[in-house]
Structures are given as structure tokens and as C-alpha cells.
Write a protein that holds these residues in place. Structure first.
Motif, PDB file in Angstrom:
ATOM      1  N   ILE A  42       0.849  -1.206   0.000  1.00 18.61           N
ATOM      2  CA  ILE A  42       0.000   0.000   0.000  1.00 18.61           C
ATOM      3  C   ILE A  42       0.883   1.254   0.000  1.00 18.61           C
ATOM      4  N   ASP A  43       1.971   1.186   0.749  1.00 17.08           N
ATOM      5  CA  ASP A  43       2.932   2.295   0.794  1.00 17.08           C
ATOM      6  C   ASP A  43       3.448   2.586  -0.620  1.00 17.08           C
ATOM      7  N   GLU A  44       3.796   1.535  -1.351  1.00 17.70           N
ATOM      8  CA  GLU A  44       4.316   1.712  -2.724  1.00 17.70           C
ATOM      9  C   GLU A  44       3.235   2.287  -3.646  1.00 17.70           C
ATOM     10  N   MET A  45       2.007   1.742  -3.521  1.00 24.18           N
ATOM     11  CA  MET A  45       0.906   2.244  -4.363  1.00 24.18           C
ATOM     12  C   MET A  45       0.608   3.708  -4.044  1.00 24.18           C
ATOM     13  N   ALA A  46       0.681   4.042  -2.739  1.00 28.28           N
ATOM     14  CA  ALA A  46       0.362   5.407  -2.305  1.00 28.28           C
ATOM     15  C   ALA A  46       1.281   6.426  -2.974  1.00 28.28           C
ATOM     16  N   HIS A  47       2.507   6.016  -3.233  1.00 27.59           N
ATOM     17  CA  HIS A  47       3.456   6.939  -3.857  1.00 27.59           C
ATOM     18  C   HIS A  47       3.113   7.230  -5.313  1.00 27.59           C
ATOM     19  N   LYS A  48       2.257   6.384  -5.890  1.00 22.93           N
ATOM     20  CA  LYS A  48       1.875   6.597  -7.296  1.00 22.93           C
ATOM     21  C   LYS A  48       0.495   7.270  -7.395  1.00 22.93           C
ATOM     22  N   GLY A  49      -0.130   7.552  -6.241  1.00 23.12           N
ATOM     23  CA  GLY A  49      -1.482   8.120  -6.285  1.00 23.12           C
ATOM     24  C   GLY A  49      -1.587   9.431  -5.531  1.00 23.12           C
ATOM     25  N   ASN A  50      -2.820   9.948  -5.459  1.00 22.66           N
ATOM     26  CA  ASN A  50      -3.093  11.214  -4.762  1.00 22.66           C
ATOM     27  C   ASN A  50      -4.259  11.028  -3.788  1.00 22.66           C
ATOM     28  N   ASP A  51      -4.286  11.900  -2.774  1.00 20.85           N
ATOM     29  CA  ASP A  51      -5.359  11.844  -1.778  1.00 20.85           C
ATOM     30  C   ASP A  51      -6.626  12.460  -2.364  1.00 20.85           C
ATOM     31  N   THR A  52      -7.331  11.685  -3.186  1.00 16.23           N
ATOM     32  CA  THR A  52      -8.532  12.220  -3.843  1.00 16.23           C
ATOM     33  C   THR A  52      -9.818  11.794  -3.135  1.00 16.23           C
ATOM     34  N   TYR A  53      -9.729  10.783  -2.255  1.00 12.58           N
ATOM     35  CA  TYR A  53     -10.960  10.265  -1.627  1.00 12.58           C
ATOM     36  C   TYR A  53     -11.247  10.877  -0.256  1.00 12.58           C
ATOM     37  N   HIS A  54     -10.245  11.569   0.301  1.00  8.78           N
ATOM     38  CA  HIS A  54     -10.414  12.323   1.566  1.00  8.78           C
ATOM     39  C   HIS A  54     -11.141  11.526   2.652  1.00  8.78           C
ATOM     40  N   PHE A  55     -10.506  10.498   3.143  1.00  9.14           N
ATOM     41  CA  PHE A  55     -11.076   9.711   4.249  1.00  9.14           C
ATOM     42  C   PHE A  55     -10.985  10.513   5.553  1.00  9.14           C
ATOM     43  N   PRO A  56     -11.794  10.111   6.578  1.00 10.96           N
ATOM     44  CA  PRO A  56     -11.767  10.885   7.838  1.00 10.96           C
ATOM     45  C   PRO A  56     -10.428  10.768   8.575  1.00 10.96           C
ATOM     46  N   ARG A  57     -10.117  11.806   9.351  1.00 12.56           N
ATOM     47  CA  ARG A  57      -8.921  11.811  10.218  1.00 12.56           C
ATOM     48  C   ARG A  57      -9.456  11.713  11.648  1.00 12.56           C
ATOM     49  N   ALA A  58      -9.538  10.516  12.188  1.00 10.91           N
ATOM     50  CA  ALA A  58     -10.209  10.341  13.485  1.00 10.91           C
ATOM     51  C   ALA A  58      -9.419  10.963  14.623  1.00 10.91           C
ATOM     52  N   MET A  59     -10.127  11.675  15.474  1.00  5.81           N
ATOM     53  CA  MET A  59      -9.604  12.245  16.721  1.00  5.81           C
ATOM     54  C   MET A  59      -8.417  13.180  16.506  1.00  5.81           C
ATOM     55  N   LEU A  60      -8.340  13.748  15.298  1.00  4.36           N
ATOM     56  CA  LEU A  60      -7.177  14.581  14.970  1.00  4.36           C
ATOM     57  C   LEU A  60      -7.052  15.778  15.898  1.00  4.36           C
TER      58      LEU A  60
ATOM     59  N   ASN B  27      -9.726   4.220  -8.554  1.00  8.49           N
ATOM     60  CA  ASN B  27      -8.284   4.262  -8.814  1.00  8.49           C
ATOM     61  C   ASN B  27      -7.563   3.717  -7.572  1.00  8.49           C
ATOM     62  N   GLU B  28      -6.975   2.544  -7.683  1.00  5.35           N
ATOM     63  CA  GLU B  28      -6.404   1.872  -6.504  1.00  5.35           C
ATOM     64  C   GLU B  28      -5.217   2.637  -5.915  1.00  5.35           C
ATOM     65  N   ASN B  29      -4.425   3.261  -6.769  1.00  9.51           N
ATOM     66  CA  ASN B  29      -3.291   4.034  -6.241  1.00  9.51           C
ATOM     67  C   ASN B  29      -3.799   5.247  -5.463  1.00  9.51           C
ATOM     68  N   ASP B  30      -4.877   5.880  -5.959  1.00  7.83           N
ATOM     69  CA  ASP B  30      -5.456   7.012  -5.231  1.00  7.83           C
ATOM     70  C   ASP B  30      -6.092   6.548  -3.924  1.00  7.83           C
ATOM     71  N   LEU B  31      -6.700   5.363  -3.948  1.00  2.00           N
ATOM     72  CA  LEU B  31      -7.282   4.807  -2.721  1.00  2.00           C
ATOM     73  C   LEU B  31      -6.180   4.608  -1.679  1.00  2.00           C
ATOM     74  N   ALA B  32      -5.070   4.008  -2.108  1.00  2.00           N
ATOM     75  CA  ALA B  32      -3.944   3.760  -1.195  1.00  2.00           C
ATOM     76  C   ALA B  32      -3.389   5.078  -0.680  1.00  2.00           C
ATOM     77  N   ALA B  33      -3.242   6.049  -1.582  1.00  2.00           N
ATOM     78  CA  ALA B  33      -2.688   7.351  -1.182  1.00  2.00           C
ATOM     79  C   ALA B  33      -3.620   8.050  -0.190  1.00  2.00           C
ATOM     80  N   SER B  34      -4.931   7.938  -0.413  1.00  2.00           N
ATOM     81  CA  SER B  34      -5.901   8.598   0.467  1.00  2.00           C
ATOM     82  C   SER B  34      -5.902   7.941   1.844  1.00  2.00           C
ATOM     83  N   PHE B  35      -5.854   6.612   1.858  1.00  2.00           N
ATOM     84  CA  PHE B  35      -5.814   5.880   3.127  1.00  2.00           C
ATOM     85  C   PHE B  35      -4.541   6.257   3.894  1.00  2.00           C
ATOM     86  N   GLN B  36      -3.429   6.192   3.201  1.00  2.00           N
ATOM     87  CA  GLN B  36      -2.140   6.466   3.848  1.00  2.00           C
ATOM     88  C   GLN B  36      -2.069   7.909   4.363  1.00  2.00           C
ATOM     89  N   ALA B  37      -2.612   8.856   3.596  1.00  2.00           N
ATOM     90  CA  ALA B  37      -2.585  10.267   4.033  1.00  2.00           C
ATOM     91  C   ALA B  37      -3.360  10.424   5.332  1.00  2.00           C
TER      92      ALA B  37
END
Ligand code: KG4
Ligand code: ZN
Length: 344
Positions: free
Chosen positions: A184-202, A233-243
Motif C-alpha cells: 500500500i505504501d508503494e501504491m500510495a506513492h503513485k497516487g493522490n489523496d482524492t478520496y479524503h477519508f476521515p482523520r479520526a480524533m485529529l 483508482n487503486e493508487n489514489d485509494l492507497a494514497a488517500s488511506f495512507q494520508a
């Protein structure tokens, strides 16, 4: 005279034995990974893990001594992970370590696996106190305050899933093999945070974390898309999750470093291998914490290994914390809570 510790780790799915000199020099670090055997089940199967440990532990001890060119009579002590971990898996290492210590008349040291992860930092740098550790693994996500050598206090921890666990669970939904953090780390580097998942308790006034909401959002999005036959887009999904994971980890860690006025920040555990986390913490500490030294253990020492147990054991030995042959596995062993954190 040099201190030579034979260290044993068997808390999960790696059978590992190391010889560590003076708490910070690795003479050998044999790691027999079982990942291939667990992959098809999508996670670690405790019974399978125990069986592999039984098969491997004797060879690992022999190989660790041979590679280090150390004879049993030259050793200063035998160290072993006593917890946390899978009870059956822990017991194999403990039984082997006890037998070896008894047979060779050596002192025995029981080590907390999480202290081991933190002490992997000793192989790159002397730890200066007070320090803070961000511990991120498959089973744990904790901010640990180290006021002095050998003292570990939790100031925040996950209330549900560990960060690594969330990586592995969302990876499964994407059809990735276990463990999926690195992929997922590798995929995240090829994608962008386009899905904007929640940031819990930030922005909450606590150092605790929560990753199950993020995991559920991710899984729901993927399942809904599958039902509607939509392409994601799986790379964007990975990037959004990782972000989302990294934003929360970095924000809370920086805040804790400031509040606890630490000299060093140690990032440890399997998820400390994450390139995105490393990059973000490097940038954030440079800007926000110029006087704090950031330490990452080498990549190969971020995952489970016995050398880190030897490094932690050396501190226990200095403080004369020895175990006798009644040493038992403690599957839910934990650091104490830092008292100031209780009111947060
Ligand atoms: O510390 P560890 O080896 O075992 C435990 O004690 O849990 O951590 C394993 C965890 C797994 O969940 C794995 O997916 C995760 O570390 N991991 C990563 C990366 N490499 C391993 N997570 C995110 N990014 C990585 N590069
Ligand atoms: Zn671990």
C-alpha cells in the motif's frame, strides 16, 4: 569485558535468535519468517505459528551462535520476549531460552516486545532521555514516553485497530497478500489523496488514536463501487488511506514531543518502515522541532527480530532485572500508563 547476550524472539510469525554485543552491536540476527505459511489465510494462524517456531528455534540458536562465532560459555545472559504476543508462540521461545540458560548456567532476562521495538534505535544512535517513541506495528499503535533509561510509559494508544492492522485489512479488500502495508505504501506513492477519508480524533485533546472508522470508510467505498460496477483508482485509494493514517500519527506525535520536551523521537515497529511516514516526520520535525533528533531504526530492524530484544535486555541487565525459571508468557503485557495522560 564485552557483554554478549543471546536473544530469542517468537511472539508472532518470525522465529529469531540474535547475539548482541554491549547492547548496540549485532553479531548475528537470524530471522526465520513464516509469512509464506500464513499468506493464504490472510493473517497469522496461531497454531501454525507455534508449530513453525518449534521446528525452527533449535536451528536458529545454533546459527546465531555460529554466525557470531560465540560459544555458550562466552555469553553474559539469555534474553527472551515474554509478551505481548501469541501465547503459544511466546511459550516456544521462552521454553527454549529457559532451557538454554539453565543448561549453561546463564542469567535469564524476560523482555517486553514493545521495548524491543523501541530499542532497535540503539543500533543507530545512543538514546538520550527524555525521549518519545511512536510505536506502530501490526498489533500496537502507541505513543510512549521514556523519561529515563528502562522506563516506558504510555501517553496515548489506539482505542481499536492498530495502524498496521488497518493497512492489512484494507489491503485484503484490494486483494493484496498479507501483510499488505509495504504494498500500500508503494501504491500510495503513485497516487493522490482524492478520496479524503476521515482523520479520526485529529483535533481532540488526547494522544489516543482510532483507525477502525477509517478502515470502515475505505471498505464501504470499495464495496459500494463494486456493487455499482464503478472503477476506483487503486493508487489514489492507497494514497488517500495512507494520508489519513499519517496525518493523525504525525500531528499527535509532534504535539507530544512539544508537550513532553523530549530530546529524541524514535519511530519503531513494522509500520516505521513506511516511506510516506518517514518523509512526513522528517519534514515536520525539521520545521516544528529543530532541536529534536529523529531516529528510525534501519528498515530490516523495524519488523520483528531478536537483535532488538537483545538491545532492550542489555538495559534490563544493567538494572539487574533478571527472571527465574518460573518466567511465563504474558500475551497482553503492556507498558504502564503515564499518570499525566489519565486526565486528558
Ligand atoms: O512490528 P511488526 O513486524 O509485527 C508486529 O509486532 O505487529 O509489524 C508488522 C506490520 C504489518 O501490519 C505490516 O503490514 C506493517 O507492519 N508494515 C507496514 C510497512 N511495512 C510493514 N505498514 C505500512 N507501510 C510499510 N512500509
Ligand atoms: Zn512487533
Amino acid at each position: 569485558m564485552s557483554e554478549l547476550i543471546l536473544a530469542v524472539e517468537s511472539s508472532c510469525d518470525e522465529t529469531s535468535v540474535a547475539v548482541v554485543k554491549n547492547g548496540s552491536i549485532i553479531l548475528s540476527n537470524i530471522i526465520a519468517s513464516q509469512i509464506k505459511s500464513h499468506e493464504r489465510f490472510g493473517g497469522v494462524v496461531p497454531e501454525v505459528a507455534s508449530r513453525h517456531h518449534v521446528e525452527q528455534i533449535g536451528y536458529c540458536i545454533q546459527d546465531a551462535l555460529a554466525e557470531a562465532k560465540v560459544k555458550p560459555e562466552e555469553l553474559s545472559a539469555v534474553a527472551v520476549t515474554k509478551g505481548p504476543g501469541l501465547v503459544g508462540a511466546l511459550l516456544i521461545g521462552i521454553t527454549a531460552a529457559k532451557s538454554f540458560a539453565w543448561a549453561h548456567g546463564l542469567p535469564l532476562i524476560g523482555v517486553n516486545h514493545m521495548a524491543g521495538h523501541i530499542c532497535a534505535a540503539r543500533f543507530v544512535q545512543t538514546i538520550h532521555y527524555p525521549a518519545l517513541a511512536l510505536l506502530v506495528s501490526g498489533g500496537h499503535t502507541e505513543l510512549v514516553y521514556l523519561p529515563s533509561e528502562g522506563t516506558y510509559e504510555i501517553i496515548g494508544e489506539t482505542r481499536d485497530d492498530a495502524a498496521g492492522e488497518a493497512y492489512d485489512k484494507v489491503g485484503r479488500v484490494l486483494g493484496l497478500s498479507y501483510p499488505s502495508g509495504k504494498k500500500i505504501d508503494e501504491m500510495a506513492h503513485k497516487g493522490n489523496d482524492t478520496y479524503h477519508f476521515p482523520r479520526a480524533m485529529l483535533h481532540e485533546n488526547t494522544y489516543d488514536f482510532s483507525f477502525s472508522g477509517l478502515k470502515s470508510s475505505f471498505i464501504n467505498l470499495v464495496h459500494n463501487a463494486q456493487q455499482r460496477d464503478e472503477q476506483l483508482n487503486e493508487n489514489d485509494l492507497a494514497a488517500s488511506f495512507q494520508a489519513s493514517v499519517i496525518d493523525v500519527l504525525v500531528e499527535k506525535t509532534i504535539r507530544a514531543c512539544q508537550e513532553y520536551q523530549v530530546q529524541q523521537l524514535i519511530v519503531a515497529g513494522g509500520v516505521a518502515a513506511n516511506q510516506g511516514l518517514r518523509e512526513r516526520l522528517q519534514t515536520a520535525t525539521k520545521i516544528m522541532l529543530p532541536s529534536v533528533e529523529l531516529i528510525f531504526p534501519p528498515l530490516k530492524l523495524c519488523g520483528d527480530n531478536a537483535a532488538m530484544i537483545g538491545a532492550a535486555a542489555s538495559i534490563e541487565k544493567k538494572q539487574a532485572h533478571f527472571s527465574d525459571l518460573t518466567l511465563n508468557a504474558d500475551p497482553s503485557l503492556s507498558f504502564p500508563l503515564y499518570k499525566k495522560a489519565e486526565g486528558l
